[in-house]
Design a protein around this motif. Structure first.
Motif, PDB file in Angstrom:
ATOM      1  N   ASN A   1       0.894  -1.167   0.000  1.00 28.93           N
ATOM      2  CA  ASN A   1       0.000   0.000   0.000  1.00 28.93           C
ATOM      3  C   ASN A   1       0.919   1.200   0.000  1.00 28.93           C
ATOM      4  OD1 ASN A   1      -0.920   2.288   1.595  1.00 28.93           O
ATOM      5  ND2 ASN A   1      -2.820   1.168   1.907  1.00 28.93           N
ATOM      6  N   SER A   2       0.685   2.161  -0.882  1.00 26.13           N
ATOM      7  CA  SER A   2       1.717   3.180  -1.083  1.00 26.13           C
ATOM      8  C   SER A   2       1.926   4.046   0.155  1.00 26.13           C
ATOM      9  CB  SER A   2       1.371   4.038  -2.296  1.00 26.13           C
ATOM     10  OG  SER A   2       0.290   4.870  -1.970  1.00 26.13           O
ATOM     11  N   ILE A   3       0.849   4.316   0.890  1.00 26.32           N
ATOM     12  CA  ILE A   3       1.023   5.139   2.090  1.00 26.32           C
ATOM     13  C   ILE A   3       1.840   4.401   3.141  1.00 26.32           C
ATOM     14  CG2 ILE A   3      -0.240   6.030   4.087  1.00 26.32           C
ATOM     15  CD1 ILE A   3      -2.176   7.254   2.245  1.00 26.32           C
ATOM     16  N   TRP A   4       1.523   3.141   3.350  1.00 23.16           N
ATOM     17  CA  TRP A   4       2.288   2.377   4.344  1.00 23.16           C
ATOM     18  C   TRP A   4       3.701   2.108   3.856  1.00 23.16           C
ATOM     19  CZ3 TRP A   4       0.888   2.550   9.073  1.00 23.16           C
ATOM     20  CH2 TRP A   4      -0.481   2.642   9.398  1.00 23.16           C
ATOM     21  N   PHE A   5       3.871   2.006   2.545  1.00 22.13           N
ATOM     22  CA  PHE A   5       5.223   1.842   2.005  1.00 22.13           C
ATOM     23  C   PHE A   5       6.069   3.057   2.379  1.00 22.13           C
ATOM     24  CE2 PHE A   5       8.420   2.527  -1.265  1.00 22.13           C
ATOM     25  CZ  PHE A   5       9.017   1.281  -1.341  1.00 22.13           C
ATOM     26  N   THR A   6       5.509   4.254   2.154  1.00 22.11           N
ATOM     27  CA  THR A   6       6.232   5.485   2.513  1.00 22.11           C
ATOM     28  C   THR A   6       6.483   5.528   4.013  1.00 22.11           C
ATOM     29  OG1 THR A   6       4.957   6.528   0.773  1.00 22.11           O
ATOM     30  CG2 THR A   6       6.241   7.966   2.198  1.00 22.11           C
ATOM     31  N   ALA A   7       5.416   5.262   4.793  1.00 24.66           N
ATOM     32  CA  ALA A   7       5.577   5.308   6.248  1.00 24.66           C
ATOM     33  C   ALA A   7       6.651   4.335   6.705  1.00 24.66           C
ATOM     34  CB  ALA A   7       4.241   4.990   6.919  1.00 24.66           C
ATOM     35  N   GLY A   8       6.624   3.103   6.161  1.00 22.55           N
ATOM     36  CA  GLY A   8       7.601   2.090   6.549  1.00 22.55           C
ATOM     37  C   GLY A   8       9.019   2.504   6.178  1.00 22.55           C
ATOM     38  N   SER A   9       9.195   3.033   4.957  1.00 26.06           N
ATOM     39  CA  SER A   9      10.541   3.434   4.548  1.00 26.06           C
ATOM     40  C   SER A   9      11.074   4.533   5.453  1.00 26.06           C
ATOM     41  CB  SER A   9      10.534   3.957   3.103  1.00 26.06           C
ATOM     42  OG  SER A   9       9.748   3.146   2.293  1.00 26.06           O
ATOM     43  N   ILE A  10      10.227   5.528   5.731  1.00 21.04           N
ATOM     44  CA  ILE A  10      10.681   6.633   6.583  1.00 21.04           C
ATOM     45  C   ILE A  10      10.994   6.120   7.981  1.00 21.04           C
ATOM     46  CG2 ILE A  10       9.997   8.811   7.655  1.00 21.04           C
ATOM     47  CD1 ILE A  10       8.374   9.375   5.109  1.00 21.04           C
ATOM     48  N   LEU A  11      10.154   5.210   8.471  1.00 21.42           N
ATOM     49  CA  LEU A  11      10.416   4.644   9.804  1.00 21.42           C
ATOM     50  C   LEU A  11      11.745   3.894   9.815  1.00 21.42           C
ATOM     51  CD1 LEU A  11       9.479   4.098  12.676  1.00 21.42           C
ATOM     52  CD2 LEU A  11       8.246   2.095  11.860  1.00 21.42           C
ATOM     53  N   LEU A  12      11.993   3.111   8.764  1.00 24.95           N
ATOM     54  CA  LEU A  12      13.250   2.345   8.717  1.00 24.95           C
ATOM     55  C   LEU A  12      14.455   3.284   8.706  1.00 24.95           C
ATOM     56  CD1 LEU A  12      14.568  -0.424   8.518  1.00 24.95           C
ATOM     57  CD2 LEU A  12      14.503  -0.232   6.041  1.00 24.95           C
ATOM     58  N   LEU A  13      14.384   4.315   7.863  1.00 29.32           N
ATOM     59  CA  LEU A  13      15.490   5.282   7.822  1.00 29.32           C
ATOM     60  C   LEU A  13      15.675   5.932   9.192  1.00 29.32           C
ATOM     61  CD1 LEU A  13      14.889   7.072   4.387  1.00 29.32           C
ATOM     62  CD2 LEU A  13      16.545   5.306   4.938  1.00 29.32           C
ATOM     63  N   THR A  14      14.555   6.315   9.807  1.00 33.19           N
ATOM     64  CA  THR A  14      14.653   6.980  11.114  1.00 33.19           C
ATOM     65  C   THR A  14      15.253   6.041  12.158  1.00 33.19           C
ATOM     66  OG1 THR A  14      12.669   8.201  10.515  1.00 33.19           O
ATOM     67  CG2 THR A  14      13.342   8.300  12.804  1.00 33.19           C
ATOM     68  N   VAL A  15      14.840   4.774  12.114  1.00 34.44           N
ATOM     69  CA  VAL A  15      15.381   3.809  13.080  1.00 34.44           C
ATOM     70  C   VAL A  15      16.895   3.693  12.906  1.00 34.44           C
ATOM     71  CG1 VAL A  15      15.482   1.350  13.642  1.00 34.44           C
ATOM     72  CG2 VAL A  15      13.281   2.469  13.397  1.00 34.44           C
ATOM     73  N   ILE A  16      17.353   3.592  11.661  1.00 34.73           N
ATOM     74  CA  ILE A  16      18.800   3.438  11.439  1.00 34.73           C
ATOM     75  C   ILE A  16      19.545   4.693  11.893  1.00 34.73           C
ATOM     76  CG2 ILE A  16      20.599   3.031   9.718  1.00 34.73           C
ATOM     77  CD1 ILE A  16      18.580   1.458   8.085  1.00 34.73           C
ATOM     78  N   ILE A  17      19.006   5.865  11.547  1.00 32.16           N
ATOM     79  CA  ILE A  17      19.680   7.110  11.932  1.00 32.16           C
ATOM     80  C   ILE A  17      19.696   7.248  13.461  1.00 32.16           C
ATOM     81  CG2 ILE A  17      19.602   9.619  11.827  1.00 32.16           C
ATOM     82  CD1 ILE A  17      18.205   9.261   9.077  1.00 32.16           C
ATOM     83  N   ALA A  18      18.530   7.004  14.076  1.00 31.39           N
ATOM     84  CA  ALA A  18      18.455   7.159  15.532  1.00 31.39           C
ATOM     85  C   ALA A  18      19.360   6.149  16.226  1.00 31.39           C
ATOM     86  CB  ALA A  18      17.016   6.995  16.001  1.00 31.39           C
ATOM     87  N   PHE A  19      19.386   4.920  15.712  1.00 28.14           N
ATOM     88  CA  PHE A  19      20.252   3.898  16.305  1.00 28.14           C
ATOM     89  C   PHE A  19      21.712   4.338  16.218  1.00 28.14           C
ATOM     90  CE2 PHE A  19      22.760  -0.057  15.557  1.00 28.14           C
ATOM     91  CZ  PHE A  19      22.694  -0.540  16.844  1.00 28.14           C
ATOM     92  N   GLY A  20      22.106   4.827  15.051  1.00 22.49           N
ATOM     93  CA  GLY A  20      23.470   5.327  14.894  1.00 22.49           C
ATOM     94  C   GLY A  20      23.759   6.457  15.868  1.00 22.49           C
ATOM     95  N   GLY A  21      22.787   7.350  16.012  1.00 24.02           N
ATOM     96  CA  GLY A  21      22.971   8.480  16.925  1.00 24.02           C
ATOM     97  C   GLY A  21      23.126   8.021  18.361  1.00 24.02           C
ATOM     98  N   ILE A  22      22.265   7.086  18.745  1.00 22.04           N
ATOM     99  CA  ILE A  22      22.341   6.586  20.128  1.00 22.04           C
ATOM    100  C   ILE A  22      23.678   5.877  20.358  1.00 22.04           C
ATOM    101  CG2 ILE A  22      21.376   4.869  21.714  1.00 22.04           C
ATOM    102  CD1 ILE A  22      18.622   5.548  20.462  1.00 22.04           C
ATOM    103  N   LEU A  23      24.090   5.071  19.372  1.00 22.52           N
ATOM    104  CA  LEU A  23      25.366   4.359  19.505  1.00 22.52           C
ATOM    105  C   LEU A  23      26.524   5.334  19.676  1.00 22.52           C
ATOM    106  CD1 LEU A  23      25.902   1.385  17.066  1.00 22.52           C
ATOM    107  CD2 LEU A  23      25.593   1.394  19.531  1.00 22.52           C
ATOM    108  N   ALA A  24      26.596   6.288  18.754  1.00 19.77           N
ATOM    109  CA  ALA A  24      27.738   7.204  18.790  1.00 19.77           C
ATOM    110  C   ALA A  24      27.729   8.025  20.067  1.00 19.77           C
ATOM    111  CB  ALA A  24      27.715   8.122  17.575  1.00 19.77           C
ATOM    112  N   THR A  25      26.542   8.478  20.483  1.00 18.02           N
ATOM    113  CA  THR A  25      26.553   9.325  21.677  1.00 18.02           C
ATOM    114  C   THR A  25      26.801   8.500  22.939  1.00 18.02           C
ATOM    115  OG1 THR A  25      24.148   9.265  21.623  1.00 18.02           O
ATOM    116  CG2 THR A  25      25.172  11.263  20.843  1.00 18.02           C
TER     117      THR A  25
END
Lengths: 391, 295, 224
Positions: free
Chosen positions: C39-63
């Motif tokens: 579903n295109s809306i959930w596809f967008t939501a999922g992709s953004i969530l995945l990117l955010t999870v990776i970025i936030a995880f990296g941020g938490i790790l580094a800090t």
């Protein structure tokens, strides 16, 4: 727990955030002639920009919500400093009077600019005035001063609620217990819930525009009432435990990421062009994402300020002092500049910053010359500055 | 043989200069390093750990030059500092196991003994520890690997009297082994007086005196003099300061001997009393004296 | 170089980051689940969530691994152990990279499986996913360098935000390149020269960032 004890130190960061929230309003209104899509403003520029569409969307997404959190916070501060009667008198002078005094001249100025633009659009001839319904509570253009009107409503509500609710001490304790979880993710949904409910049940909610601005009449819409009202209440309760602000210091970047994710979701599904169509599908999803993103942005901004702006700083203090006057006065000036620049064949990359520079130069000088050391400054900011830029 | 020695050390910071001519700690002894906040105690200790390099000068710890051999020498040093923290989300037991897996010399029985005498719970997470418990846990982790040299940066600061006595008792026990040495810094002269045999004073980045404790206590005295009208007190080299005007004068000396009293009696002043001084009084008088000389 | 101690330090970092790793893997799989909903809306939501999870995880790790060790003063405890600055930096870089790579690899493999098994998503889309994931790894290495070198929470958070903003521009720009567009849309994986150049550039920048960090660290004299 420092609950119930007003903080001893002045929270310089919050002064700065309030100033920034107001000044960003000038930026927001300046973007409005450059937005892609349909005309939403007194004039529309020859050069449009998706970038400014994004900027408008993001600023609109958190600016007033932030403002109302701070308004609630400072309201309780003033209430505990001055007592009930002092509070009413102070708010009467600094919020209600400016609303009454400045509304009419500002309205006249905006109407003149509207007429001027109509004349331009009509090839230099003034068109006959359109039929406008008479002024009534249902038709009452508050302009950008709607926030003062809403504040007055909230002050009344909070005073009434207070007299009733303070008789039940368990409520205060419950609030103090829940609030910490709200700024640390776990309780965030609870904080956002009123806004989500408001947006979801708002008839014909235009998702792209977030909280509908209650500037057309004296009956604020449901979404605005719930969202800004909950923000005001949260700010009021936050003042009971200011140590929570320090928690945001460490979390600000996480909230910034969350806000970025939420706004990105909106812009990538609904586009960067202002969308004047009511949402039909996935309304609840959009309302939740918008609410969470907006509140995340509020926390990101406050946390950022707590980390980097909490030291006393002459410049920031000056800007914070000037922001109220500047926000009250900026609208006609920005509109005039937008009208003047609208038909120039320059890129928005030049025009947009230029309008901002001119507007801020005029507004800051007017503040410095007319307000800061005069009775107007006393009227708006409470006290007269004896020498330029004292802390 | 010295456990540590530093010569002609200089280190320049933007608002602070450390300049130590010579500091030595003989093996088997315990030195108290006394100075006010910001005097340069921590910087000195961190230099001796190789964590900070001096701009010039030489440092030798356990017979090896620093910072060249710092990582080697650190195997035999137990260093703890008042602002050192353990991992709040882990238990003390986890820390003990982890340190034991690094140091083959870890003494499990000694660790158990320390756990008991410090009254610590191994299964408890560090975030639940009080300041005193945390300091004791850090000391435990340092002591149980039986280091040849212990360097403790303000180990007793902020401890309650009971925790303090527990810590001091265990430090004394360490010295039962003559091969071990301790250097510890403190603002608390009482602790230093109680357990150390060597003393060094530091003020504003400079050593203002270092020798053994008995020496200090012997050499410093306060003399109360009654000075009859018309008698002028001479400027004696052994006098550090004189307070009071008119008939009653208090003299502080850092080179006391019976002859000093005789000198005063000879010019007609009357020595009413000769008092010994506490280490704290000596420290304050010494610092004031050095600051006056520097000015 | 004492590898025994380096290994001990890496184990210690891993031990404390296990909950974060688990949390990010779970959230990431939730995001991939949304992406797979067709579903295109959930596809967008999922992709953004995945990117955010990776970025936030990296941020938490580094800090928490790098900056946090200084601000919580546990670093002094570690430096009291018989390790040198070089060993400390090596251990930090290896552990931060390895721990980041755990969810990163998991997401890489699962998006490969997802894309190749779902008819609605052309297989060529995986090439784009690889470009974006490598860019995220690059962002993380940049953040790691900033954190290791400056040891400042403020700079680290700026690094996270700036990295996130450039990511948006990067995805927008790369996604608009004609060669990439054709690669994304093709039903089998296509590795044209634009694609391989971008991938190679990303790998080289990552290696350059890591070397610069080691170089700057080796010139620091004081460990505290």
């Amino acid at each position: 727990m420092s609950a119930n004890n007003p903080p001893r130190e002045r929270l310089h960061a919050l002064d700065a955030v309030r100033g920034v929230a107001l000044l960003l309003g000038v930026v927001l209104h300046t973007t409005m002639s450059f937005l892609p899509g349909m005309q939403l403003w007194v004039t529309v520029d020859s050069s449009r920009s998706d970038v400014l569409g994004v900027l408008f969307f993001v600023l609109h997404g958190f600016r007033m919500l932030t403002f109302f959190v701070l308004a609630g916070f400072f309201a309780r501060l003033v209430f505990h400093r001055l007592g009930t009667r002092g509070f009413i008198w102070d708010r009467f002078k600094r919020i209600f009077l400016p609303l009454v005094v400045f509304w009419f001249p500002l309205l006249m100025a905006v109407l003149l600019i509207l007429g001027w633009n109509a004349q331009i659009a009509n090839g230099g001839v003034m068109p006959s005035a359109p039929q406008t319904p008479p002024l009534s509570p249902n038709n009452f253009p508050l302009l950008h001063l709607w926030f003062l009107y809403l504040l007055v409503l909230f002050y009344v509500i909070v005073l009434v609620l207070r007299t009733v609710l303070t008789r039940i001490p368990v409520l205060a304790r419950a609030a103090d217990a829940i609030l910490p979880s709200m700024v640390q993710f776990v309780g965030l949904p609870l904080l956002v819930a009123p806004m989500i409910v408001g947006l979801y049940f708002q008839p014909n909610w235009l998702g792209w525009f977030g909280i509908p601005t209650p500037d057309q009449n004296l009956y604020p819409n449901l979404a605005a009432l719930l969202a800004y009202g909950s923000a005001f209440m949260f700010g009021w309760l936050l003042h009971r435990q200011t140590d929570l602000l320090h928690k945001l210091e460490r979390l600000w970047w996480v909230y910034a990421l969350l806000a970025g994710a939420g706004f990105t979701f909106f812009l990538s599904t609904l586009g960067t062009t202002p969308l004047l169509r009511p949402l039909e599908q996935d309304k609840f999803l959009y309302a939740s994402v918008y609410g969470l993103a907006a509140w995340s942005a509020v926390f990101a901004l406050i946390g950022f300020a707590m980390k980097f702006w909490n030291q006393p700083n002459t410049l920031r203090r000056y800007v914070a002092d000037a922001s109220y006057w500047i926000y009250l006065m900026h609208l006609p000036l920005v509109m005039v500049l937008q009208t003047v620049f609208a038909r120039l064949e320059w890129s928005w990359l030049i025009k947009f910053p230029l309008i901002l520079v001119i507007a801020f130069a005029v507004l800051f000088s007017s503040y410095h010359l007319l307000v800061r050391h005069t009775w107007l400054g006393v009227f708006l900011n409470g006290q007269r500055r004896t020498s330029p830029a004292t802390v | 043989m010295n456990a540590l020695a530093m010569q002609q050390i200089k280190k320049q910071y933007s608002h602070f200069q450390l300049s130590l001519e010579s500091l030595e700690l003989p093996t088997g002894s315990i030195m108290g390093f006394i100075g006010a906040n910001g005097a340069g105690k921590s910087t000195t200790l961190r230099m001796l750990m190789g964590l900070i390099q001096p701009d010039s000068g030489s440092i030798e710890v356990l017979g090896k030059p620093l910072p060249k051999h710092a990582d080697q020498v650190k195997w035999d040093i137990g260093y703890i500092s008042e602002d050192m923290r353990l991992y709040p989300q882990a238990t003390l037991e986890w820390h003990m196991n982890w340190i034991r897996s690094i140091y083959p010399v870890w003494d499990e029985n000694y660790a158990k003994h320390l756990l008991k005498s410090f009254d610590l719970q191994a299964k408890q997470k560090l975030k639940g520890f009080s300041h005193g418990q945390r300091v004791k846990a850090t000391i435990l982790l340092a002591l149980a690997r039986r280091p040849k040299l212990l360097m403790l940066d303000e180990p007793t600061t902020g401890l309650d009297p009971i925790a303090r006595s527990e810590v001091l008792t265990e430090l004394m026990a360490v010295l039962a082994d003559e091969e071990r040495s301790i250097l510890f810094s403190s603002q608390n002269t009482l602790d230093v007086e109680q357990i150390s045999d060597q003393i060094a004073f530091i003020d504003r980045g400079r050593l203002v005196g270092a020798s053994n404790k008995e020496d200090y206590l012997d050499r410093w005295r306060k003399l109360r003099l009654e000075v009859p009208v018309g008698v002028q007190l001479p400027q004696l080299p052994e006098v550090v300061s004189s307070n009071g005007e008119g008939r009653l004068v208090i003299i502080t000396t850092n080179q006391y001997s019976r002859t000093l009293e005789a000198k005063y009696n000879a010019i007609g002043a009357n020595v009413l009393h000769t008092d010994t001084m506490s280490l704290e009084e000596i420290f304050v008088a010494n610092v004031q004296h050095m600051r006056r000389n520097a000015a | 170089m004492n590898y025994f101690l380096v290994q001990k330090l890496i184990y210690k970092d891993w031990y404390f980051q296990r909950p974060t790793v688990l949390g990010s893997v779970l959230l990431g799989f939730l995001a991939l689940l949304l992406v797979g909903l067709q579903n295109s809306i959930w596809f967008t939501a999922g992709s953004i969530l995945l990117l955010t999870v990776i970025i936030a995880f990296g941020g938490i790790l580094a800090t928490s691994l790098v900056v946090g060790e200084r601000s919580t003063q546990t670093r002094l405890f570690i430096l009291s152990l018989p390790i040198s600055m070089r060993e400390y930096t090596t251990a930090k870089m290896i552990s931060s990279l390895l721990i980041f790579l755990i969810p990163w690899t998991a997401f890489l493999i699962s998006s490969y499986i997802l894309i190749t098994n779902q008819a609605a998503l052309p297989d060529g889309f995986f090439a784009f996913v690889l470009v974006v994931l490598l860019e995220l790894l690059l962002n993380y290495c940049l953040l790691l360098s900033i954190s290791v070198i400056t040891e400042s929470q403020g700079w680290a958070s700026f690094g996270i935000i700036v990295g996130n903003l450039t990511l948006n521009a990067f995805i927008f720009y790369v996604g608009s390149l004609p060669d990439i567009k054709t690669a994304i849309a093709s039903s089998s994986m296509v590795w044209n020269s634009t694609l391989t150049t971008i991938l190679l550039l990303e790998v080289m920048v990552i290696l350059a960032l890591l070397s610069v960090t080691f170089y700057v660290q080796s010139r620091k004299k004081d460990l505290i």
